[in-house]
Scaffold this motif. Structure first.
Motif, PDB file in Angstrom:
ATOM      1  N   LEU A  50       1.576  -0.911   0.158  1.00  0.00           N
ATOM      2  CA  LEU A  50      -0.262  -0.355  -0.294  1.00  0.00           C
ATOM      3  C   LEU A  50       0.648   1.756   0.129  1.00  0.00           C
ATOM      4  O   LEU A  50       1.672   1.455   0.389  1.00  0.00           O
ATOM      5  N   TYR A  51       0.770   1.853  -0.697  1.00  0.00           N
ATOM      6  CA  TYR A  51       0.985   3.673  -0.739  1.00  0.00           C
ATOM      7  C   TYR A  51       0.592   4.280  -1.459  1.00  0.00           C
ATOM      8  O   TYR A  51      -0.651   4.390  -1.652  1.00  0.00           O
ATOM      9  N   CYS A  52       0.857   5.350  -1.194  1.00  0.00           N
ATOM     10  CA  CYS A  52      -0.080   6.455  -0.784  1.00  0.00           C
ATOM     11  C   CYS A  52       0.871   7.902  -1.706  1.00  0.00           C
ATOM     12  O   CYS A  52       1.454   8.464  -2.065  1.00  0.00           O
ATOM     13  N   THR A  53       0.147   8.300  -2.957  1.00  0.00           N
ATOM     14  CA  THR A  53       0.682   9.044  -4.313  1.00  0.00           C
ATOM     15  C   THR A  53      -0.124  10.231  -4.008  1.00  0.00           C
ATOM     16  O   THR A  53      -1.986  10.855  -3.842  1.00  0.00           O
ATOM     17  N   VAL A  54       0.622  12.005  -4.237  1.00  0.00           N
ATOM     18  CA  VAL A  54       0.166  13.332  -3.213  1.00  0.00           C
ATOM     19  C   VAL A  54       0.106  13.934  -5.158  1.00  0.00           C
ATOM     20  O   VAL A  54       1.546  14.059  -5.608  1.00  0.00           O
ATOM     21  N   HIS A  55      -1.065  13.833  -5.157  1.00  0.00           N
ATOM     22  CA  HIS A  55      -0.803  14.753  -6.755  1.00  0.00           C
ATOM     23  C   HIS A  55      -2.511  15.838  -6.837  1.00  0.00           C
ATOM     24  O   HIS A  55      -3.376  15.706  -6.120  1.00  0.00           O
ATOM     25  N   ILE A  56      -2.242  16.476  -7.802  1.00  0.00           N
ATOM     26  CA  ILE A  56      -3.102  17.660  -8.388  1.00  0.00           C
ATOM     27  C   ILE A  56      -3.391  17.846  -9.682  1.00  0.00           C
ATOM     28  O   ILE A  56      -2.929  17.210 -10.772  1.00  0.00           O
ATOM     29  N   ILE A  57      -4.471  17.731  -9.637  1.00  0.00           N
ATOM     30  CA  ILE A  57      -5.537  17.132 -11.249  1.00  0.00           C
ATOM     31  C   ILE A  57      -5.633  18.870 -11.814  1.00  0.00           C
ATOM     32  O   ILE A  57      -7.160  19.657 -11.619  1.00  0.00           O
ATOM     33  N   PRO A  58      -5.309  19.497 -12.830  1.00  0.00           N
ATOM     34  CA  PRO A  58      -5.499  20.960 -12.924  1.00  0.00           C
ATOM     35  C   PRO A  58      -6.739  20.742 -13.877  1.00  0.00           C
ATOM     36  O   PRO A  58      -6.402  19.946 -15.487  1.00  0.00           O
ATOM     37  N   LEU A  59      -7.753  21.346 -13.141  1.00  0.00           N
ATOM     38  CA  LEU A  59      -8.838  19.939 -14.370  1.00  0.00           C
ATOM     39  C   LEU A  59      -8.796  21.166 -15.502  1.00  0.00           C
ATOM     40  O   LEU A  59     -10.172  20.742 -16.199  1.00  0.00           O
ATOM     41  N   TYR A  60      -8.368  22.579 -16.220  1.00  0.00           N
ATOM     42  CA  TYR A  60      -8.577  23.624 -17.018  1.00  0.00           C
ATOM     43  C   TYR A  60      -7.688  22.400 -18.345  1.00  0.00           C
ATOM     44  O   TYR A  60      -8.171  22.890 -18.921  1.00  0.00           O
ATOM     45  N   ILE A  61      -7.065  21.577 -17.779  1.00  0.00           N
ATOM     46  CA  ILE A  61      -5.815  20.633 -19.049  1.00  0.00           C
ATOM     47  C   ILE A  61      -7.290  19.741 -19.540  1.00  0.00           C
ATOM     48  O   ILE A  61      -7.214  18.710 -18.552  1.00  0.00           O
ATOM     49  N   PRO A  62      -7.569  18.645 -20.740  1.00  0.00           N
ATOM     50  CA  PRO A  62      -8.404  18.498 -21.040  1.00  0.00           C
ATOM     51  C   PRO A  62      -7.381  16.788 -20.262  1.00  0.00           C
ATOM     52  O   PRO A  62      -6.006  16.889 -20.442  1.00  0.00           O
ATOM     53  N   CYS A  63      -8.348  15.824 -19.991  1.00  0.00           N
ATOM     54  CA  CYS A  63      -7.975  14.471 -19.454  1.00  0.00           C
ATOM     55  C   CYS A  63      -9.667  13.804 -19.449  1.00  0.00           C
ATOM     56  O   CYS A  63     -10.647  14.472 -19.850  1.00  0.00           O
ATOM     57  N   LEU A 144       4.651  19.369 -17.616  1.00  0.00           N
ATOM     58  CA  LEU A 144       4.970  20.533 -17.717  1.00  0.00           C
ATOM     59  C   LEU A 144       5.196  21.884 -17.907  1.00  0.00           C
ATOM     60  O   LEU A 144       4.209  22.362 -18.033  1.00  0.00           O
ATOM     61  N   ASP A 145       5.512  21.907 -19.622  1.00  0.00           N
ATOM     62  CA  ASP A 145       5.030  22.616 -19.983  1.00  0.00           C
ATOM     63  C   ASP A 145       3.915  22.096 -21.326  1.00  0.00           C
ATOM     64  O   ASP A 145       2.901  23.708 -21.420  1.00  0.00           O
ATOM     65  N   ARG A 146       3.355  21.443 -20.262  1.00  0.00           N
ATOM     66  CA  ARG A 146       1.780  21.188 -21.070  1.00  0.00           C
ATOM     67  C   ARG A 146       0.860  22.571 -20.119  1.00  0.00           C
ATOM     68  O   ARG A 146       0.450  23.058 -20.459  1.00  0.00           O
ATOM     69  N   LEU A 147       0.810  21.974 -18.952  1.00  0.00           N
ATOM     70  CA  LEU A 147       0.411  22.475 -17.793  1.00  0.00           C
ATOM     71  C   LEU A 147       0.919  24.243 -17.647  1.00  0.00           C
ATOM     72  O   LEU A 147       0.115  24.822 -17.371  1.00  0.00           O
ATOM     73  N   ARG A 148       1.671  24.731 -18.373  1.00  0.00           N
ATOM     74  CA  ARG A 148       2.196  26.021 -18.501  1.00  0.00           C
ATOM     75  C   ARG A 148       1.389  26.390 -19.497  1.00  0.00           C
ATOM     76  O   ARG A 148       0.343  27.745 -19.551  1.00  0.00           O
ATOM     77  N   VAL A 149       1.163  26.151 -20.892  1.00  0.00           N
ATOM     78  CA  VAL A 149       0.304  26.378 -21.753  1.00  0.00           C
ATOM     79  C   VAL A 149      -1.164  26.766 -21.321  1.00  0.00           C
ATOM     80  O   VAL A 149      -1.983  27.352 -22.045  1.00  0.00           O
ATOM     81  N   PHE A 150      -1.535  25.448 -20.883  1.00  0.00           N
ATOM     82  CA  PHE A 150      -3.036  25.900 -20.220  1.00  0.00           C
ATOM     83  C   PHE A 150      -3.292  26.450 -19.234  1.00  0.00           C
ATOM     84  O   PHE A 150      -4.553  27.143 -19.448  1.00  0.00           O
ATOM     85  N   THR A 151      -2.408  26.937 -18.940  1.00  0.00           N
ATOM     86  CA  THR A 151      -2.597  28.159 -17.709  1.00  0.00           C
ATOM     87  C   THR A 151      -2.011  29.170 -17.813  1.00  0.00           C
ATOM     88  O   THR A 151      -3.387  30.218 -17.359  1.00  0.00           O
ATOM     89  N   TYR A 152      -1.274  29.228 -18.842  1.00  0.00           N
ATOM     90  CA  TYR A 152      -1.495  30.597 -18.967  1.00  0.00           C
ATOM     91  C   TYR A 152      -2.836  30.995 -20.226  1.00  0.00           C
ATOM     92  O   TYR A 152      -2.857  32.246 -20.373  1.00  0.00           O
ATOM     93  N   LEU A 153      -3.101  30.047 -20.588  1.00  0.00           N
ATOM     94  CA  LEU A 153      -4.676  29.744 -21.708  1.00  0.00           C
ATOM     95  C   LEU A 153      -5.779  30.436 -20.392  1.00  0.00           C
ATOM     96  O   LEU A 153      -6.584  31.830 -20.988  1.00  0.00           O
ATOM     97  N   TYR A 154      -5.893  30.002 -19.341  1.00  0.00           N
ATOM     98  CA  TYR A 154      -6.431  29.991 -18.625  1.00  0.00           C
ATOM     99  C   TYR A 154      -6.689  31.362 -17.769  1.00  0.00           C
ATOM    100  O   TYR A 154      -7.645  32.143 -17.467  1.00  0.00           O
ATOM    101  N   LYS A 166       5.519  27.790 -27.832  1.00  0.00           N
ATOM    102  CA  LYS A 166       7.186  27.323 -28.588  1.00  0.00           C
ATOM    103  C   LYS A 166       8.148  26.049 -27.655  1.00  0.00           C
ATOM    104  O   LYS A 166       8.645  25.666 -29.077  1.00  0.00           O
ATOM    105  N   HIS A 167       8.210  26.542 -26.599  1.00  0.00           N
ATOM    106  CA  HIS A 167       8.277  25.814 -25.759  1.00  0.00           C
ATOM    107  C   HIS A 167       8.146  24.242 -26.074  1.00  0.00           C
ATOM    108  O   HIS A 167       8.854  22.969 -25.537  1.00  0.00           O
ATOM    109  N   ALA A 168       6.902  24.494 -25.827  1.00  0.00           N
ATOM    110  CA  ALA A 168       6.380  22.748 -25.416  1.00  0.00           C
ATOM    111  C   ALA A 168       6.521  21.891 -27.381  1.00  0.00           C
ATOM    112  O   ALA A 168       6.334  21.106 -26.553  1.00  0.00           O
ATOM    113  N   TYR A 169       6.605  22.305 -27.989  1.00  0.00           N
ATOM    114  CA  TYR A 169       6.948  21.941 -29.321  1.00  0.00           C
ATOM    115  C   TYR A 169       7.895  20.950 -29.238  1.00  0.00           C
ATOM    116  O   TYR A 169       8.205  19.758 -29.687  1.00  0.00           O
TER     117      TYR A 169
END
Length: 235
Positions: A50-63, A144-154, A166-169
């Protein structure tokens, strides 16, 4: 059988601890949503551990489902007192593991969640010291670049968004993905670029539609943001 019993007992204790703080439960995940970000604690038990994962889900990124892209297992943190728990562990060891878990959550994880409790704060963190970011988000550069892209978009920050795209490409081209995945990610970036040429386009409104779908995919229902939460954790 013993591991399942342990997990059931811990679920009861976790619910007693986390529910007053605003957490909800969905399967193996305990989560709290604020400012279109889901803050999550997930418990997995593969092969008798058994192990625990700590994570976030930015809901404004498609999933399409809950994911661990922006997170890390607690046993992977440096100097962590929360390791993996074996199914053969005696009761005393189980109790110690649970106490260490609660201590780590209160002293480290909840304060971290508070520090990134808005998309802008999250963006500041992701753009900070890479070593610190990697401790909490064991994520490849392209994610991480995808997170940046969608956060700037948000945030409707189109100037920084153009640079982030550009960085994401570049990071996608370097990622170890099959061509199909790379093509999908490149198409996603291309679509966002095309939207920016439309003067009537609003990034925050566009992301609001993504949030609705992400809520359904990750948690099975539409859930409103709440404004209290981690701040109510008792020391």
């Amino acid at each position: 059988m013993k591991l399942q019993l342990m997990l059931n007992n811990m679920k009861k204790k976790l619910k007693q601890t986390l529910s007053p703080m605003g957490f909800r439960n969905a399967g193996n995940c305990y989560y709290y949503i604020k400012n279109d970000i889901a803050f999550c604690l997930s418990f997995d038990q593969p092969s008798g551990i058994l192990y625990c994962t700590v994570h976030i889900i930015p809901l404004y990124i498609p999933c399409e489902r809950r994911h661990y892209t922006y997170g890390n297992r607690l046993n992977s943190f440096s100097n962590s007192s929360v390791g993996v728990l074996m199914k053969s562990a005696p009761d005393k060891e189980v109790d110690t593991w649970f106490e260490n878990l609660l201590y780590t959550l209160r002293e480290s994880i909840f304060p971290f969640f508070q520090s990134i409790s808005s998309p802008l704060q999250l963006l500041h963190f992701v753009n900070s010291d890479p070593a610190v970011v990697n401790q909490f988000f064991h994520s490849p550069p392209d994610q991480l670049d995808r997170l940046r892209v969608f956060t700037y978009l948000y945030l409707n920050d189109y100037e920084n968004l153009k640079c982030a795209i550009k960085h994401a490409y570049v990071s996608i081209s370097r990622a170890n993905y099959v061509d199909e995945v790379k093509n999908e990610r490149n198409s996603e970036l291309s679509r966002i670029e095309s939207y920016l040429s439309d003067s009537s386009f609003c990034g925050s409104q566009f992301c609001a539609e993504i949030v609705k779908r992400s809520l359904q995919c990750c948690f099975g229902q539409g859930i409103c943001n709440t404004e209290d939460g981690f701040e109510t954790a008792e020391k």
